[in-house]
Design a protein around this motif. Structure first.
Motif, PDB file in Angstrom:
ATOM      1  N   THR A 296      64.277  24.950 -13.095  1.00  0.00           N
ATOM      2  CA  THR A 296      65.203  25.037 -12.214  1.00  0.00           C
ATOM      3  C   THR A 296      64.687  25.547 -10.650  1.00  0.00           C
ATOM      4  O   THR A 296      64.968  24.635  -9.567  1.00  0.00           O
ATOM      5  CB  THR A 296      66.047  26.187 -12.509  1.00  0.00           C
ATOM      6  OG1 THR A 296      66.555  25.927 -13.896  1.00  0.00           O
ATOM      7  CG2 THR A 296      67.354  26.309 -11.643  1.00  0.00           C
ATOM      8  N   ALA A 297      63.702  26.254 -10.501  1.00  0.00           N
ATOM      9  CA  ALA A 297      63.053  26.677  -9.342  1.00  0.00           C
ATOM     10  C   ALA A 297      62.268  25.496  -8.791  1.00  0.00           C
ATOM     11  O   ALA A 297      62.651  25.374  -7.569  1.00  0.00           O
ATOM     12  CB  ALA A 297      61.979  27.984  -9.684  1.00  0.00           C
ATOM     13  N   SER A 298      61.646  24.683  -9.428  1.00  0.00           N
ATOM     14  CA  SER A 298      60.976  23.753  -9.080  1.00  0.00           C
ATOM     15  C   SER A 298      61.926  22.683  -8.561  1.00  0.00           C
ATOM     16  O   SER A 298      61.708  22.060  -7.537  1.00  0.00           O
ATOM     17  CB  SER A 298      60.062  22.911 -10.011  1.00  0.00           C
ATOM     18  OG  SER A 298      59.600  23.612 -10.912  1.00  0.00           O
ATOM     19  N   LEU A 299      62.970  22.362  -9.090  1.00  0.00           N
ATOM     20  CA  LEU A 299      63.821  21.419  -8.681  1.00  0.00           C
ATOM     21  C   LEU A 299      64.517  21.739  -7.183  1.00  0.00           C
ATOM     22  O   LEU A 299      64.490  21.144  -6.287  1.00  0.00           O
ATOM     23  CB  LEU A 299      65.197  21.127  -9.566  1.00  0.00           C
ATOM     24  CG  LEU A 299      64.760  20.172 -10.632  1.00  0.00           C
ATOM     25  CD1 LEU A 299      66.147  20.356 -11.825  1.00  0.00           C
ATOM     26  CD2 LEU A 299      64.470  18.789 -10.252  1.00  0.00           C
ATOM     27  N   ARG A 300      65.017  23.262  -7.241  1.00  0.00           N
ATOM     28  CA  ARG A 300      65.390  23.857  -6.151  1.00  0.00           C
ATOM     29  C   ARG A 300      64.596  23.744  -4.915  1.00  0.00           C
ATOM     30  O   ARG A 300      64.825  23.471  -3.612  1.00  0.00           O
ATOM     31  CB  ARG A 300      65.996  25.277  -6.268  1.00  0.00           C
ATOM     32  CG  ARG A 300      67.006  25.723  -5.487  1.00  0.00           C
ATOM     33  CD  ARG A 300      67.368  27.192  -5.542  1.00  0.00           C
ATOM     34  NE  ARG A 300      67.612  27.751  -6.776  1.00  0.00           N
ATOM     35  CZ  ARG A 300      66.916  28.573  -7.458  1.00  0.00           C
ATOM     36  NH1 ARG A 300      65.809  28.778  -7.022  1.00  0.00           N
ATOM     37  NH2 ARG A 300      67.051  28.968  -8.728  1.00  0.00           N
ATOM     38  N   SER A 301      63.322  24.003  -5.103  1.00  0.00           N
ATOM     39  CA  SER A 301      62.338  23.827  -3.971  1.00  0.00           C
ATOM     40  C   SER A 301      62.039  22.575  -3.510  1.00  0.00           C
ATOM     41  O   SER A 301      61.223  22.430  -2.498  1.00  0.00           O
ATOM     42  CB  SER A 301      61.229  25.022  -4.308  1.00  0.00           C
ATOM     43  OG  SER A 301      60.361  24.004  -5.233  1.00  0.00           O
ATOM     44  N   GLY A 302      62.085  21.525  -4.451  1.00  0.00           N
ATOM     45  CA  GLY A 302      62.024  20.224  -3.987  1.00  0.00           C
ATOM     46  C   GLY A 302      60.334  20.072  -3.899  1.00  0.00           C
ATOM     47  O   GLY A 302      59.716  19.044  -3.298  1.00  0.00           O
ATOM     48  N   ARG A 303      59.671  20.801  -4.663  1.00  0.00           N
ATOM     49  CA  ARG A 303      58.107  20.793  -4.803  1.00  0.00           C
ATOM     50  C   ARG A 303      57.705  19.222  -5.224  1.00  0.00           C
ATOM     51  O   ARG A 303      56.580  19.219  -4.945  1.00  0.00           O
ATOM     52  CB  ARG A 303      57.531  22.171  -5.703  1.00  0.00           C
ATOM     53  CG  ARG A 303      56.286  22.072  -5.778  1.00  0.00           C
ATOM     54  CD  ARG A 303      55.589  23.190  -6.382  1.00  0.00           C
ATOM     55  NE  ARG A 303      54.570  22.932  -7.013  1.00  0.00           N
ATOM     56  CZ  ARG A 303      53.738  23.998  -7.734  1.00  0.00           C
ATOM     57  NH1 ARG A 303      54.603  25.013  -8.154  1.00  0.00           N
ATOM     58  NH2 ARG A 303      52.526  23.463  -7.944  1.00  0.00           N
ATOM     59  N   PHE A 304      58.325  18.907  -6.181  1.00  0.00           N
ATOM     60  CA  PHE A 304      57.818  17.738  -6.985  1.00  0.00           C
ATOM     61  C   PHE A 304      58.837  16.623  -6.572  1.00  0.00           C
ATOM     62  O   PHE A 304      60.042  16.470  -7.154  1.00  0.00           O
ATOM     63  CB  PHE A 304      57.614  17.794  -8.417  1.00  0.00           C
ATOM     64  CG  PHE A 304      56.606  18.850  -8.570  1.00  0.00           C
ATOM     65  CD1 PHE A 304      55.374  18.652  -8.581  1.00  0.00           C
ATOM     66  CD2 PHE A 304      57.265  20.086  -9.322  1.00  0.00           C
ATOM     67  CE1 PHE A 304      54.525  19.649  -8.937  1.00  0.00           C
ATOM     68  CE2 PHE A 304      56.478  20.980  -9.383  1.00  0.00           C
ATOM     69  CZ  PHE A 304      55.028  20.844  -9.414  1.00  0.00           C
ATOM     70  N   PRO A 305      58.736  15.763  -5.501  1.00  0.00           N
ATOM     71  CA  PRO A 305      59.840  14.688  -5.193  1.00  0.00           C
ATOM     72  C   PRO A 305      59.977  13.870  -6.296  1.00  0.00           C
ATOM     73  O   PRO A 305      61.121  13.183  -6.341  1.00  0.00           O
ATOM     74  CB  PRO A 305      59.155  14.165  -3.855  1.00  0.00           C
ATOM     75  CG  PRO A 305      57.807  14.776  -3.671  1.00  0.00           C
ATOM     76  CD  PRO A 305      57.506  15.701  -4.943  1.00  0.00           C
TER      77      PRO A 305
END
Ligand code: 1DF
Ligand code: MN
Length: 347
Positions: free
Chosen positions: A250-259
């Motif tokens: 959830t955190a990675s999706l929210r931060s847009g870290r992995f387009p």
């Protein structure tokens, strides 16, 4: 019905036709597998240690020896699949032919021992269209109750769209895929080989847990919401990781870290509880079994032995003595397997 009040159905049991063992032997001899994990694992089992000899002998037997071992350990029925890595190290044409031949051998044994053996369909995912046809043949003509896939196929994973015909066929025919371990893919195995950790000791679970998690996070189960996957070894560690995976995903999706990551309809752990069933193969350990039942639900954990790699009456006793009630024990050993694999219910 046996005297303990339930049938013991063992759901991750292996065989290998002698022709496959011979072909693997020739690949090892000429160094043509292209897979360091295969060379390590089958280099050992093709050797002449006492363990290697007795494993290969038992893999090849689909008759009296197997049944005698089942009787000696209290197993009523085996769900039998072609042992790992099956066809998945061959080119597409050879893999497809070996899968069909192995399926014919297994179907014949299941016809001879219908009250003891149930088969899973071997396929060669290298040719996804032909693999889909073989799944159909397995279900509709050979009486098989699921599909066996041994994790990566020549370094590739089932979330790759090229394999979607396989997933589509399994979903459409409502037949589960048993995602069984393989040694880690060539891109991942090197540090494990160095440390002697590439096999069932650890590498299998890293490889297979990663595979299942890739399927979940890539959206396979949004595309195929009714696809059912069975994994061994109490879920290849994913139930233990589930909270952290959900939180960090959830955190990675929210931060847009992995387009290239896109949103899922559910949290990863919700797919575990919707699309995945796990077996206790190689994990005859009370705290881990109880934990996994608590996380996934009583109806999602099934007994497995992992014959002939693991075949000990003491491990059966561990399951018999779990501190759960009689109905729950019957679900673990019998009725969950009957439901997942669509076996005719016994009394
Ligand atoms: C081993 C274990 C080999 C499992 C397997 O197939 C296997 C082993 C080649 O101990 O070397 O299926 N297992 O599932 O744990
Ligand atoms: Mn196994």
């Amino acid at each position: 019905m046996t005297d303990q009040g339930y049938l013991r159905i063992a759901t991750e049991e292996a065989f290998a036709p002698p022709e496959l063992i011979t072909r693997w032997r020739s690949m090892l001899a000429d160094g043509s597998s292209g897979d360091p994990g295969f060379d390590s694992l089958w280099g050992f089992y093709m050797g002449d240690s006492p363990r290697a000899r007795q494993i290969v002998e038992r893999l090849e037997d689909l008759g009296e020896r197997r049944i005698a071992d089942m009787d000696a350990t209290g197993i009523d029925r085996q769900i039998i699949a072609l042992t790992s890595p099956g066809t998945q190290i061959f080119d597409a044409a050879e893999g497809t032919a070996i899968a069909a031949a192995a399926n014919d051998v297994l179907a014949d044994a299941c016809r001879r021992h219908p009250d003891r053996f149930t088969g899973l369909t071997a396929i060669a995912p290298q040719d996804p269209e032909r693999a889909a046809e073989e799944i159909e043949r397995g279900v509709n003509r050979l009486g098989f109750r699921g599909v066996i896939i041994n994790s990566h196929t020549r370094g590739e994973y089932l979330d790759d769209k090229k394999f979607w015909p396989v997933l589509e066929a399994a979903e459409a025919l409502d037949t589960p895929i048993y995602l069984h371990p393989n040694t880690p893919s060539p891109r991942m195995i090197e540090p494990m080989l160095e440390a002697g950790l590439d096999g069932a000791v650890f590498g299998f679970a890293v490889e297979t847990g990663l595979h299942l998690l890739r399927m979940i996070t890539s959206g396979v189960f949004d595309r195929f919401p009714r696809l059912r996957v069975v994994v061994g070894h109490l879920g290849e560690a994913l139930p233990f990781w589930s909270y952290r995976i959900d939180f960090m995903h959830t955190a990675s999706l929210r931060s847009g870290r992995f387009p290239h990551l896109s949103a899922l309809e559910l949290a990863p752990g919700e797919y575990l509880r919707r699309n995945i069933w796990v077996t206790t193969s190689g994990m005859a350990w009370e705290p881990a079994i109880l934990f996994t039942r608590q996380v996934l639900g009583d109806d999602r954990v099934l007994y497995a032995m992992d014959y002939p790699y693991q075949s000990a009456p003491t491990e059966v006793s561990v399951h018999d003595r779990l501190p759960i009630d009689a109905a729950a024990l019957r679900a673990l050993y019998q009725t969950n397997a009957e439901k997942v694999f669509g076996l005719p219910p016994s009394s």
